[in-house]
Design an enzyme around this catalytic site. Sequence first.
Site, short mmCIF file in Angstrom:
data_model
loop_
_atom_site.label_atom_id
_atom_site.label_comp_id
_atom_site.label_asym_id
_atom_site.label_seq_id
_atom_site.Cartn_x
_atom_site.Cartn_y
_atom_site.Cartn_z
N TYR A 224 0.85 -0.81 -0.25
CA TYR A 224 0.30 0.40 0.18
C TYR A 224 0.95 1.20 -0.33
CZ TYR A 224 -2.82 4.06 1.87
OH TYR A 224 -3.34 4.95 2.26
N LEU B 226 -9.74 1.83 14.30
CA LEU B 226 -9.58 2.29 15.57
C LEU B 226 -10.89 1.98 16.34
CD1 LEU B 226 -8.25 0.78 18.90
CD2 LEU B 226 -7.47 3.21 18.52
N PHE C 84 -3.76 -4.55 19.82
CA PHE C 84 -3.13 -4.84 19.33
C PHE C 84 -1.60 -5.19 19.14
CE2 PHE C 84 -5.51 -4.96 15.77
CZ PHE C 84 -6.31 -5.93 14.88
N GLY D 292 3.33 -5.27 10.82
CA GLY D 292 3.85 -3.70 10.14
C GLY D 292 3.35 -2.69 11.19
N1 UDP Z 1 -6.25 -1.73 16.53
C1 UDP Z 1 -6.20 -2.14 17.32
N2 UDP Z 1 -6.97 -2.81 16.96
C2 UDP Z 1 -7.93 -3.30 15.84
C3 UDP Z 1 -7.63 -2.23 15.21
C4 UDP Z 1 -6.84 -0.61 15.28
O1 UDP Z 1 -4.99 -1.86 18.37
O2 UDP Z 1 -8.60 -3.72 16.14
C5 UDP Z 1 -4.30 -0.22 16.68
C6 UDP Z 1 -3.35 -0.01 15.78
O3 UDP Z 1 -2.27 -1.38 15.80
C7 UDP Z 1 -2.93 1.13 15.77
C8 UDP Z 1 -4.13 2.05 15.88
O4 UDP Z 1 -5.46 1.07 16.69
O5 UDP Z 1 -1.84 1.31 16.21
C9 UDP Z 1 -4.93 2.26 14.32
O6 UDP Z 1 -5.55 1.83 13.87
P1 UDP Z 1 -6.17 1.35 12.75
O7 UDP Z 1 -6.66 0.24 11.88
O8 UDP Z 1 -7.10 2.12 12.65
O9 UDP Z 1 -5.43 2.78 11.54
P2 UDP Z 1 -3.36 2.50 10.99
O10 UDP Z 1 -2.86 3.05 12.11
O11 UDP Z 1 -3.65 1.24 10.69
O12 UDP Z 1 -3.80 3.36 9.85
#
Ligand code: UDP
Length: 319
Positions: free
Chosen positions: A138, A187, A205, A280
């Site tokens: 991406y 999130l 996570f 990642g």
């Molecule tokens: N995150 C989490 N649980 C979830 C979704 C996200 O702990 O169900 C964490 C993720 O590891 C990151 C932050 O929340 O640190 C933001 O993730 P999101 O997927 O919203 O956005 P990204 O950073 O991937 O663009």
Amino acid sequence: MPVLVVGGAGYIGSHAAHALKRHGYEPIIYDNLSTGHSELAAGFEFITGDGFDSAKLNPILRRVDAVMHFAAHAYVGESVQNPRKYFHNNLLGGMALLNAVLDSPVRKLIFSSTCAVYGTPPSVPITEEMPRQPVNPYGVTKLMFERALEAYDHAYGLRYVSFRYFNAAGADESAEIGEIHDPETHLIPSAFEAIHGKRPALDIFGDDYPTPDGTCIRDYIHVTDLAEAHVAGLEHLAHGKSLAANLGTGHGHSVREVLSTIERVTGKRVPHRIAPRRPGDPAELVADPRLAEKTFNWKARRSLEDIVTTAWKWDQTRR
Ligand code: UDP
């Protein structure tokens, strides 16, 4: 001034279209509805199509002064599993659009880039000069498009602003538009799903990162602040100078902080459990937003509390 908003039926594109309208522009939305939603384009001239469809694009490009390009797939994990989809749509589709623009009289383009172009940064806050070394397909597709813009600017005088978004979140204060993703992975809306019992719990996570509470830190920026930056970027392009700029608040919040803000704002408990780290995910991503501030006289004004409040209001309209 008419502006073509490609991907304007998506989350950020629809908010940009609303911001353009508020500022007296005439947005025309162009979207193939692969991940967009026609309801998010309500009230605008709307044309269905994609970047490859030059026969459709050419006449429209003769009616507009600038293009905003939001149309992209944006799931990091999916891009690792299915890179073909990402290179096809984000890169080839994006290049087809860019070449259609080049073959038209339009010489102003605003591009949705991402902090994923930096990969794992050497330090935070992240400045625009830091190396661009994306760690997933991406981010690679976004970086390649940034590179194409730089070359087209130099060779053909096509002026651009590449906006590197940090974590877009929240919804328009009107609650007429907001985030719709299927499946939901972000999130805040995922935490709402846990509140509604649509998932058993919100998975955190990883809680063993080198951060004060062990959970990842991100720079959450209100989508309306992002949208306003695009209007400022368009005004900047009138001066004929291309630029790549971060769009963030400059402040980071951990996953736990976001969950406690959600509980405070909604008055509801977010069922959660600790899950393994997501591959990642860097520990901390926070923007240095000063370049955008200095250049566009733009600043993110909305807080995490505003983000959660508006996202919750939007969520309530969809129950
Ligand atoms: N995150 C989490 N649980 C979830 C979704 C996200 O702990 O169900 C964490 C993720 O590891 C990151 C932050 O929340 O640190 C933001 O993730 P999101 O997927 O919203 O956005 P990204 O950073 O991937 O663009």
